[in-house]
Scaffold this motif. Structure first.
Motif, PDB file in Angstrom:
ATOM      1  N   LYS A 172      45.888  39.734  33.418  1.00  0.00           N
ATOM      2  CA  LYS A 172      46.360  41.082  33.986  1.00  0.00           C
ATOM      3  C   LYS A 172      45.761  40.691  35.223  1.00  0.00           C
ATOM      4  N   GLU A 175      48.043  43.171  41.074  1.00  0.00           N
ATOM      5  CA  GLU A 175      49.522  43.116  41.161  1.00  0.00           C
ATOM      6  C   GLU A 175      49.261  43.741  42.959  1.00  0.00           C
ATOM      7  N   SER A 225      36.567  44.832  42.098  1.00  0.00           N
ATOM      8  CA  SER A 225      35.037  45.677  43.162  1.00  0.00           C
ATOM      9  C   SER A 225      34.409  46.547  42.224  1.00  0.00           C
ATOM     10  N   GLU A 382      30.234  47.541  50.794  1.00  0.00           N
ATOM     11  CA  GLU A 382      31.199  46.676  51.411  1.00  0.00           C
ATOM     12  C   GLU A 382      32.466  46.497  51.718  1.00  0.00           C
TER      13      GLU A 382
HETATM   14  P1  NAD Z   1      39.927  45.648  42.052  1.00  0.00           P
HETATM   15  O1  NAD Z   1      38.407  46.295  41.953  1.00  0.00           O
HETATM   16  O2  NAD Z   1      40.321  47.288  43.005  1.00  0.00           O
HETATM   17  O3  NAD Z   1      40.873  45.375  41.277  1.00  0.00           O
HETATM   18  C1  NAD Z   1      40.237  44.349  40.531  1.00  0.00           C
HETATM   19  C2  NAD Z   1      40.841  44.429  39.539  1.00  0.00           C
HETATM   20  O4  NAD Z   1      41.358  45.830  38.553  1.00  0.00           O
HETATM   21  C3  NAD Z   1      43.059  44.390  39.677  1.00  0.00           C
HETATM   22  O5  NAD Z   1      43.443  43.467  38.391  1.00  0.00           O
HETATM   23  C4  NAD Z   1      42.952  45.767  39.474  1.00  0.00           C
HETATM   24  O6  NAD Z   1      45.106  46.242  39.076  1.00  0.00           O
HETATM   25  C5  NAD Z   1      42.573  46.875  38.748  1.00  0.00           C
HETATM   26  N1  NAD Z   1      41.791  47.896  38.906  1.00  0.00           N
HETATM   27  C6  NAD Z   1      41.692  48.365  39.694  1.00  0.00           C
HETATM   28  N2  NAD Z   1      41.895  50.017  39.813  1.00  0.00           N
HETATM   29  C7  NAD Z   1      41.736  50.064  38.467  1.00  0.00           C
HETATM   30  C8  NAD Z   1      41.202  51.408  37.405  1.00  0.00           C
HETATM   31  N3  NAD Z   1      40.896  52.445  38.253  1.00  0.00           N
HETATM   32  N4  NAD Z   1      41.329  51.232  36.276  1.00  0.00           N
HETATM   33  C9  NAD Z   1      41.412  49.623  35.656  1.00  0.00           C
HETATM   34  N5  NAD Z   1      41.425  48.749  36.654  1.00  0.00           N
HETATM   35  C10 NAD Z   1      41.905  49.010  37.750  1.00  0.00           C
HETATM   36  O7  NAD Z   1      39.770  44.813  43.055  1.00  0.00           O
HETATM   37  P2  NAD Z   1      40.111  44.499  44.257  1.00  0.00           P
HETATM   38  O8  NAD Z   1      40.449  44.904  45.362  1.00  0.00           O
HETATM   39  O9  NAD Z   1      41.299  43.892  43.709  1.00  0.00           O
HETATM   40  O10 NAD Z   1      39.348  43.216  44.893  1.00  0.00           O
HETATM   41  C11 NAD Z   1      37.910  43.106  45.609  1.00  0.00           C
HETATM   42  C12 NAD Z   1      36.764  43.501  45.239  1.00  0.00           C
HETATM   43  O11 NAD Z   1      36.257  42.473  43.954  1.00  0.00           O
HETATM   44  C13 NAD Z   1      36.128  43.353  46.159  1.00  0.00           C
HETATM   45  O12 NAD Z   1      34.883  44.394  45.974  1.00  0.00           O
HETATM   46  C14 NAD Z   1      35.680  42.158  45.739  1.00  0.00           C
HETATM   47  O13 NAD Z   1      33.569  41.684  45.803  1.00  0.00           O
HETATM   48  C15 NAD Z   1      35.339  41.565  44.552  1.00  0.00           C
HETATM   49  N6  NAD Z   1      34.845  40.191  44.220  1.00  0.00           N
HETATM   50  C16 NAD Z   1      34.077  39.707  43.635  1.00  0.00           C
HETATM   51  C17 NAD Z   1      34.098  38.929  42.872  1.00  0.00           C
HETATM   52  C18 NAD Z   1      32.556  37.681  42.149  1.00  0.00           C
HETATM   53  O14 NAD Z   1      32.835  36.985  41.767  1.00  0.00           O
HETATM   54  N7  NAD Z   1      31.843  39.355  41.835  1.00  0.00           N
HETATM   55  C19 NAD Z   1      35.316  37.869  43.330  1.00  0.00           C
HETATM   56  C20 NAD Z   1      35.908  37.999  43.831  1.00  0.00           C
HETATM   57  C21 NAD Z   1      36.520  39.237  44.221  1.00  0.00           C
END
Ligand code: NAD
Length: 496
Positions: A172, A175, A225, A382
């Protein structure tokens, strides 16, 4: 308008009930729409993966690896197209996208070693005429949920290794920039992957929740995140699944008074502002030890930042592009405002960049803030934007305490010429990935990637050796074939 669907059982399918806009972040315009999978579509993908599992599990690892060899070639042949897709939807500059793709390909190269990686452990004569071995068996259907910031690389941290280990996969992706991920999955099919082994469903929380609760899914890898990572880990674990959930970060660089300051400035520029700071390993805090070091660092950064260029992905001369959405742009600007309101000094202000021809893009210019303190919200959270904050401390111990006290522990770096200080730092710092004069210490594909504290929920890091362990289950078999001379009577105690 182009619409982006799902890849299930090797076929592109679309579910039209709910759609979400995909933007070109450089222009601010909607360029495509992505279908958000309802429960039934995710269940179809899980069913396809479940059906493909027995034959794939029984396919020799060497044959599974051969698919990955062909996949690597296709990724290289189509690199420009993939980078173009990343640029259009994520906004990162083509050279940055090429770097991301290369790091993803390195994970495919690692997965090509499947026969070696899955060899297991063997001990002859653990008892008289008794041999014992441990083998690593696939789990079954596993799921991956990935963030927007590396639409090519992070999915390739997961599915190539999971698949060569004999699992089938439901991915997944984010999006917000789904096209390159979907295209890469199609290339894997072109490389000869049987239908159903890799399925991609686009979607949001509705799709994710099915993956977290469906009994057929054995394990979940997540990157995103921290609040979502924590939710994923808690929900997947409560549903009996193995889970690794990598979260957010606040990566500090300690700048020691003896550091090669010009080198530190160059490294910080790339690590703080590259990819608009939208990297989980971005260095977003520089902790300068002593006022002299801090003054020099700030002056040199200020001068160097004049040469940075922000703009559209296809212009190779740009250093970094827009952030992902209008809402995120406003959030980043909000953090700069809050730091200023809390008493910090904005030395270089990127809040209103003017980019000719791209006035509606989601741009934030490189920003440098001095005099940041640990009580400020902009320090604690962050930002995920092109913002470098400078914190001034008197000693290295004080700098390390700040890092150790922070809730995140993803990456960190020390700039110094003192080997003893560097060794002390790397031994005692409470962070999972440490650089010594290396600003972005992202482990190569044959090590494993993961932070500490609230940057990772779960035990095993992503990809590399930990990835093999995560995507396999150990089975230990002990064997004896009775022969003349070893036949024994009944025993009620452990043999000694
Ligand atoms: P996000 O947490 O918003 O989304 C990540 C995934 O989770 C997406 O596929 C999204 O559709 C899904 N998602 C979002 N909200 C959800 C919910 N309420 N319930 C279930 N699934 C949900 O993250 P983002 O904005 O796409 O990416 C940025 C974040 O990712 C930053 O915090 C960054 O530090 C982190 N990140 C961490 C690493 C690592 O290796 N630690 C690597 C890359 C990015």
């Amino acid at each position: 308008m182009n619409t982006i669907g799902h890849l299930i059982n090797g076929q592109l399918v679309s579910t039209a009930q709910r759609m979400q806009d995909v933007f070109n972040p450089a222009t601010g315009e909607v360029s495509k729409q992505v279908a958000l999978a309802p429960k039934e579509t995710v269940e179809d993908a899980i069913a396809a993966a479940q059906a493909a599992f027995p034959a794939w599990r029984d396919t020799p690892p060497l044959k599974r690896a051969r698919v990955m060899f062909r996949f690597k070639e296709l990724l290289e042949q189509n690199a420009d197209k993939i980078c173009e897709m990343i640029g259009q939807e994520h906004g990162k500059i083509c050279h940055d996208a090429a770097g991301e793709l290369q790091r993803g390909i390195e994970n495919v190269e690692f997965a090509c070693g499947a026969p070696e990686l899955l060899k297991g452990e063997f001990s002859k004569n653990v008892g008289p005429n008794i041999d014992s071995w441990s083998e690593f068996q696939p789990l079954g259907v596993v799921a991956g949920i990935t963030p927007f910031n590396f639409p090519a690389m992070v999915p390739m941290w997961m599915f190539p290794l999971a698949i060569v280990c004999g699992n089938t996969f439901v991915l997944k992706p984010s999006e917000r920039d789904p096209s390159s991920t979907l295209y890469i999955a199609q290339l894997l099919h072109e490389a000869g992957l049987p239908e159903g082994v890799l399925n991609v469903v686009n979607g949001d929380k509705e799709a994710v929740d099915v993956l977290l609760t469906d009994k057929r899914v054995q394990a979940v890898s997540f990157v995103g995140s921290t609040p979502i990572a924590e939710y994923i880990y808690a929900t997947a674990s409560a549903n009996g699944k193995r889970c690794q959930a990598l979260g957010g970060a606040k990566n500090h660089a300690i700048v020691m008074p003896d550091a090669d300051m010009d080198n530190a400035v160059n490294q910080l520029l790339g690590a703080a502002f590259g990819s608009s700071g939208e990297r989980c390993m971005a260095l977003s805090v520089a902790v300068a030890v002593g006022d002299e070091a801090a003054d020099t660092l700030v002056a040199k950064m200020q001068a160097a930042m004049k040469n940075l260029t922000v703009g559209e992905y296809s212009d190779k001369n740009n250093d970094f592009g827009p952030v992902i959405t209008r809402a995120h742009q406003q959030k980043v600007v909000g953090y700069i405002n809050s730091a200023e309101a809390d008493g910090a000094t904005v030395i270089v202000d990127g809040r209103e960049p003017s980019i000719s021809g791209y006035e509606n893009g989601f741009f934030v210019g490189a920003t440098l803030i001095d005099g940041v303190t640990p009580t400020m919200q902009s320090y604690q959270e962050e930002i995920f934007g092109p913002v470098l904050q400078v914190v001034r401390v008197a000693t290295m111990e004080e700098a390390m305490q700040l890092i150790n006290d922070h809730e995140y522990g993803n990456g960190t770096c020390i700039f110094t010429r003192d080997g003893e200080a560097a060794r002390y730092f790397s031994t005692h710092i409470q962070v999972g990935m440490v650089g010594i004069n290396v600003p972005l210490p992202v482990p190569v594909a044959y090590h494993s990637f993961g932070g500490w504290k609230r940057s990772l929920f779960g035990d095993l890091h992503a990809y590399g050796p930990d990835g093999v362990r995560f995507y396999t289950r150990r089975k230990t078999i002990t064997q004896r074939w009775p022969s003349s001379g070893v036949r024994e009577g009944v025993s009620f105690a452990f043999p000694s």
